[in-house]
Design a protein around this motif. Structure first.
Motif: not given
Length: 459
Positions: A343-347
Motif C-alpha cells: 500500500v505505502i511502498g507502491v502507492g
C-alpha cells in the motif's frame, strides 16, 4: 528562469505538448478507462474483450509515447521540467495517481478474497478476464494474485521498454533494465505458474529471506518438503537457505547490494521502471535519513527475532512461545508484508519517490546494506576536480543520497542505502562518478586528484 518586471524570478512555462504526444497519451488514458469499465460490466464476454483491449491500448500507448518522447531526441539523461509538471511534482495528477494505486492495493489485499464460489468482490470481472491465460499457464482459473502478478509483470515490461529508450546511451542501464525484466517475467511470473500447473508449491526463486520472510519459517519449510516432493522440495528449501545465508554475503562482498536490489529483485524492478518518473522526489534531508535508520533496522531485527522464535517454538524446546509467535507473525505479515511493502511502498511512488519501501522498510535492503557498508568491495568513486556542481546526480538518486556533496569533496560514496542503480553516474555530464568493485584497501580515501589540486593551490 526568467525575470519579471520587478526583477523577481518567474516560473518558466511548461513546453506545449504536441498533437502526436497527446494522441499517444490519450490511448493510455483510454486503456485505463477500459480496464476500469471491466470491474462494473456484468457481461463476462464483453468484460474480457474490454480487458484485453485496455491492456493493448495501455501498453502500445506507453511504448509509443516512450519512443516519441525519448527515441527521437539525442541520447542522454533528460529530466527537464520534472518539477514543473503536476504529475511529477506532487501536483493534483500525482495525488490522484497515489490515491488510485493505494486504493487498488487496499481492495486487492482486503476486499478481493474468494468467497468459495469464484467471486472476488470488486475485482471479480478483472480476475476472471484472465481465466484463459491462467488456465494455459497454471492449469487453474485465475485469482486475485494472478491478476496482481500479471499487472505487476506488465508494468515492469512496458515501463522497462520506456527505460530502454530513455537510457539507451548507457550499456550499464540497458543490461540492468533487461535483467530486472527477465527476472520478473521468468522467475517471478512464469516459473511459479508452471510449478502450480504440475501441482507443486508456488515458489519464487528470485525472492529470499528476509524479504520473502516466510521462506525460512518452519511452517513454510515443512510445506515445501511435503508438497514439493523429495527432490524439488529439498531443493527449494536448500536454495532459499543458501541464497539467504551464503550467496547473499558472498555476492554482496564482491558487487555490493546492487547485484540484488537493482538487477534481480521485483520490488526494485518495479521501482526502476514504473517508478522512474518519480525518482527525483526522494527526500535528501538528514531528517529523512534519520527516519530511514530508525525504521529499517528495527524491521530487520524484528524478522530475525521472529524467525528465531518460530524455530525455537517448533523445536519443542519452548512450546510456550506459540501464543507469542503466531500473533507476531500475523502482525508482521499485515503491517510490513502488506501495508508497508504494498500500500505505502507502491502507492506513495508519486509523493515520496520510487524506493519508499526499499529505503525505509525492506529487511533485505537493510541486511544487504550492512554488508555493503562494512564488508563489501563496492563503492562509487568520485573525481572532485571535475565536478561542476550541476546537481544532476543528487536529483536522480532515488535513495535520498545527496551525491553532489560527495562529488564536490572527491569522497567515495559508501552508503548502506545505495542500491548501485548507477543513475548518478549515467546522469553526470563530466564522468565524475564511477561504480567500482575495487580492493578494500583505501576504500574510504578521497580522490587523489582533488588532493593534488588542493596541494597546488596551497603552494
Amino acid at each position: 528562469m526568467a525575470f519579471s518586471p520587478d526583477l523577481t524570478l518567474t516560473r518558466p512555462p511548461v513546453p506545449d505538448t504536441s498533437a502526436t504526444e497527446k494522441t499517444l497519451l490519450t490511448a493510455v488514458g483510454l486503456g485505463l478507462l477500459a480496464l476500469l469499465t471491466v470491474a462494473f460490466d456484468a457481461d463476462a464476454g464483453r468484460a474480457r474483450l474490454s480487458f484485453w483491449v485496455g491492456l493493448l491500448l495501455l501498453s502500445s500507448g506507453t511504448l509509443g509515447w516512450a519512443w516519441y518522447k525519448f527515441g527521437r531526441t539525442p541520447a542522454g539523461v533528460q529530466h527537464d521540467n520534472m518539477w514543473l509538471r503536476g504529475s511529477t511534482s506532487r501536483g493534483a495528477v500525482a495525488w490522484l495517481t497515489a490515491v488510485v494505486l493505494t486504493g487498488f492495493y487496499v481492495v486487492l489485499y482486503w476486499f478481493s478474497n474468494n468467497d468459495g464460489q469464484g467471486n472476488f468482490g470488486p475485482l471479480n470481472q478483472l480476475v476472471h478476464a484472465l481465466d484463459p491465460a491462467s488456465l494455459a499457464l497454471r492449469q487453474r482459473p485465475s485469482d486475485q494474485w494472478f491478476l496482481y502478478g500479471t499487472f505487476y509483470t506488465l508494468a515492469i515490461l512496458v515501463m522497462g521498454g520506456r527505460a530502454l529508450w530513455k537510457y539507451r546511451h548507457s550499456p550499464y542501464q540497458r543490461i540492468r533494465t533487461v535483467s530486472v525484466m527477465l527476472f520478473q517475467l521468468g522467475f517471478a511470473f512464469l516459473l511459479p505458474g508452471l510449478l502450480l500447473a504440475f501441482q507443486k508449491p508456488e515458489y519464487y526463486f528470485s525472492y529470499f529471506w528476509p524479504l520473502k520472510y516466510d521462506y525460512l519459517f518452519p511452517g513454510t519449510v515443512s510445506y515445501l518438503l511435503k508438497d514439493g516432493g523429495p527432490a524439488l522440495g529439498v531443493f527449494m528449501v536448500f536454495w532459499g537457505a543458501v541464497m539467504s545465508l551464503v550467496a547473499t554475503p558472498v555476492l554482496t562482498y564482491f558487487f555490493g547490494k546492487r547485484w540484488y536490489c537493482s538487477w534481480v529483485c521485483g520490488c526494485g524492478g518495479l521501482a526502476e521502471t514504473a517508478g522512474d518518473p518519480y525518482r527525483h522526489l526522494s527526500d535528501k534531508s538528514r531528517t529523512a535519513w534519520r527516519w530511514e535508520v530508525r525504521i529499517i533496522y528495527p524491521i530487520l531485527a524484528l524478522i530475525v527475532l521472529l524467525t528465531a522464535l518460530l524455530w525455537l517454538g517448533a523445536s519443542g524446546v519452548a512450546p510456550a512461545l506459540q501464543p507469542i509467535t503466531e500473533p507476531l507473525s500475523k502482525f508482521y505479515g499485515f503491517a510490513i508484508g502488506s501495508v508497508f511493502s504494498g500500500v505505502i511502498g507502491v502507492g506513495f511512488y508519486p509523493l515520496m519517490g520510487s524506493r519508499v519501501w526499499c529505503r525505509f522498510g525492506c529487511p533485505m535492503a537493510a541486511y544487504l546494506g550492512l554488508l555493503q557498508k562494512h564488508f563489501s568491495r563496492f563503492r562509487i568513486s568520485t573525481n572532485g576536480g571535475q565536478c561542476i556542481s550541476c546537481g544532476n546526480c543528487s536529483n536522480v538518486c532515488e535513495m535520498g543520497i545527496d551525491v553532489k556533496q560527495y562529488a564536490q569533496r572527491g569522497e567515495p560514496i559508501i552508503r548502506a542505502s545505495c542500491v548501485g542503480c548507477g543513475l548518478c553516474s549515467t546522469a553526470c555530464p563530466r564522468g565524475v562518478l564511477n561504480l567500482e568493485n575495487g580492493p578494500r584497501e583505501g576504500r574510504y580515501q578521497s580522490s587523489q586528484l582533488i588532493h593534488a589540486d588542493s596541494l597546488r593551490i596551497l603552494s
